[in-house]
Every structure is written in C-alpha cells, then in structure tokens.
Design an enzyme around this catalytic site. Structure first.
Site, PDB file in Angstrom:
ATOM      1  N   MET A   1     -36.068  15.991 -28.583  1.00 44.92           N
ATOM      2  CA  MET A   1     -35.144  15.145 -29.311  1.00 44.92           C
ATOM      3  C   MET A   1     -34.124  14.579 -28.319  1.00 44.92           C
ATOM      4  O   MET A   1     -33.243  15.285 -27.862  1.00 44.92           O
ATOM      5  CB  MET A   1     -34.473  15.962 -30.409  1.00 44.92           C
ATOM      6  CG  MET A   1     -33.097  15.485 -30.778  1.00 44.92           C
ATOM      7  SD  MET A   1     -32.362  16.251 -32.207  1.00 44.92           S
ATOM      8  CE  MET A   1     -32.015  17.869 -31.664  1.00 44.92           C
ATOM      9  N   PRO A   2     -34.253  13.296 -27.949  1.00 48.77           N
ATOM     10  CA  PRO A   2     -33.288  12.692 -27.045  1.00 48.77           C
ATOM     11  C   PRO A   2     -31.927  12.517 -27.706  1.00 48.77           C
ATOM     12  O   PRO A   2     -31.828  12.205 -28.898  1.00 48.77           O
ATOM     13  CB  PRO A   2     -33.886  11.326 -26.719  1.00 48.77           C
ATOM     14  CG  PRO A   2     -35.298  11.386 -27.150  1.00 48.77           C
ATOM     15  CD  PRO A   2     -35.375  12.411 -28.236  1.00 48.77           C
ATOM     16  N   PHE A   3     -30.894  12.720 -26.904  1.00 51.71           N
ATOM     17  CA  PHE A   3     -29.514  12.490 -27.336  1.00 51.71           C
ATOM     18  C   PHE A   3     -28.860  11.657 -26.248  1.00 51.71           C
ATOM     19  O   PHE A   3     -28.773  12.090 -25.104  1.00 51.71           O
ATOM     20  CB  PHE A   3     -28.773  13.815 -27.514  1.00 51.71           C
ATOM     21  CG  PHE A   3     -27.329  13.634 -27.896  1.00 51.71           C
ATOM     22  CD1 PHE A   3     -26.953  13.597 -29.221  1.00 51.71           C
ATOM     23  CD2 PHE A   3     -26.352  13.497 -26.920  1.00 51.71           C
ATOM     24  CE1 PHE A   3     -25.620  13.431 -29.578  1.00 51.71           C
ATOM     25  CE2 PHE A   3     -25.021  13.325 -27.269  1.00 51.71           C
ATOM     26  CZ  PHE A   3     -24.653  13.291 -28.594  1.00 51.71           C
TER      27      PHE A   3
ATOM     28  N   LYS B 131     -40.874   8.572 -26.821  1.00 54.55           N
ATOM     29  CA  LYS B 131     -40.092   9.439 -27.712  1.00 54.55           C
ATOM     30  C   LYS B 131     -40.204   8.961 -29.151  1.00 54.55           C
ATOM     31  O   LYS B 131     -40.421   7.776 -29.423  1.00 54.55           O
ATOM     32  CB  LYS B 131     -38.623   9.476 -27.285  1.00 54.55           C
ATOM     33  CG  LYS B 131     -38.415  10.119 -25.925  1.00 54.55           C
ATOM     34  CD  LYS B 131     -38.884  11.559 -25.919  1.00 54.55           C
ATOM     35  CE  LYS B 131     -38.660  12.231 -24.591  1.00 54.55           C
ATOM     36  NZ  LYS B 131     -39.094  13.605 -24.568  1.00 54.55           N
TER      37      LYS B 131
ATOM     38  N   HIS C   3     -31.297  10.264 -31.028  1.00 57.49           N
ATOM     39  CA  HIS C   3     -29.900  10.119 -31.431  1.00 57.49           C
ATOM     40  C   HIS C   3     -29.137   9.325 -30.378  1.00 57.49           C
ATOM     41  O   HIS C   3     -29.224   9.630 -29.187  1.00 57.49           O
ATOM     42  CB  HIS C   3     -29.235  11.494 -31.578  1.00 57.49           C
ATOM     43  CG  HIS C   3     -29.905  12.348 -32.596  1.00 57.49           C
ATOM     44  ND1 HIS C   3     -29.422  12.497 -33.873  1.00 57.49           N
ATOM     45  CD2 HIS C   3     -31.047  13.087 -32.534  1.00 57.49           C
ATOM     46  CE1 HIS C   3     -30.220  13.309 -34.552  1.00 57.49           C
ATOM     47  NE2 HIS C   3     -31.219  13.676 -33.754  1.00 57.49           N
TER      48      HIS C   3
END
Length: 72
Positions: free
Chosen positions: A1-3, A34, A40
């Site tokens: 999960m990229p932030f 992704k 996010h």
C-alpha cells in the site's frame, strides 16, 4: 500500500490538488503496478512563514521579491 506525502506552501487550488492526487496515483500504477484502490496521497499545506529556505522563511523571501521562490 503506497503512501505519498506531498508538502506544499499554501496556495494550490482544490482543482490543482485533485490533479496532483490523480497524477501521482496514475504514476504509481503505471511505473510500479500499484493498486490505485490502496494508494494513498496526502497533501499538506504549509504556511509560507513556517517553511524556510536559505535561512529565511518563504514569506520573507516572497515579500522581498526573490525570483527564486515561487508564489505557490
């Protein structure tokens, strides 16, 4: 999960922020494959008097007309 956390001096419009969020998300999907549903992007507006460059605040540099400091 990229932030992804983007910090900007205050001044970007809501439309500009929406475009940044979409563009950053698209880039992560395209380059890193992704999932956009779990990507996010957070944009933080920082007041120019709370951001410093070269030992001075961005607010002071803008007030002095420094051409190296953008208006937003």
């Amino acid at each position: 999960m990229p932030f992804v956390n983007v910090k900007l001096t205050a001044g970007a419009t809501a439309a500009q922020k929406e475009e940044l969020i979409a563009g950053i998300t698209d880039l992560l999907v395209r380059v890193l494959n992704k999932n956009p549903a779990s990507t996010h992007v957070v944009i933080e507006d920082i007041a120019p008097e709370n951001w410093g460059i070269r030992g001075q605040t961005v607010a002071a540099l803008r007030a002095a007309g420094d051409p190296g400091v953008s208006k937003g």
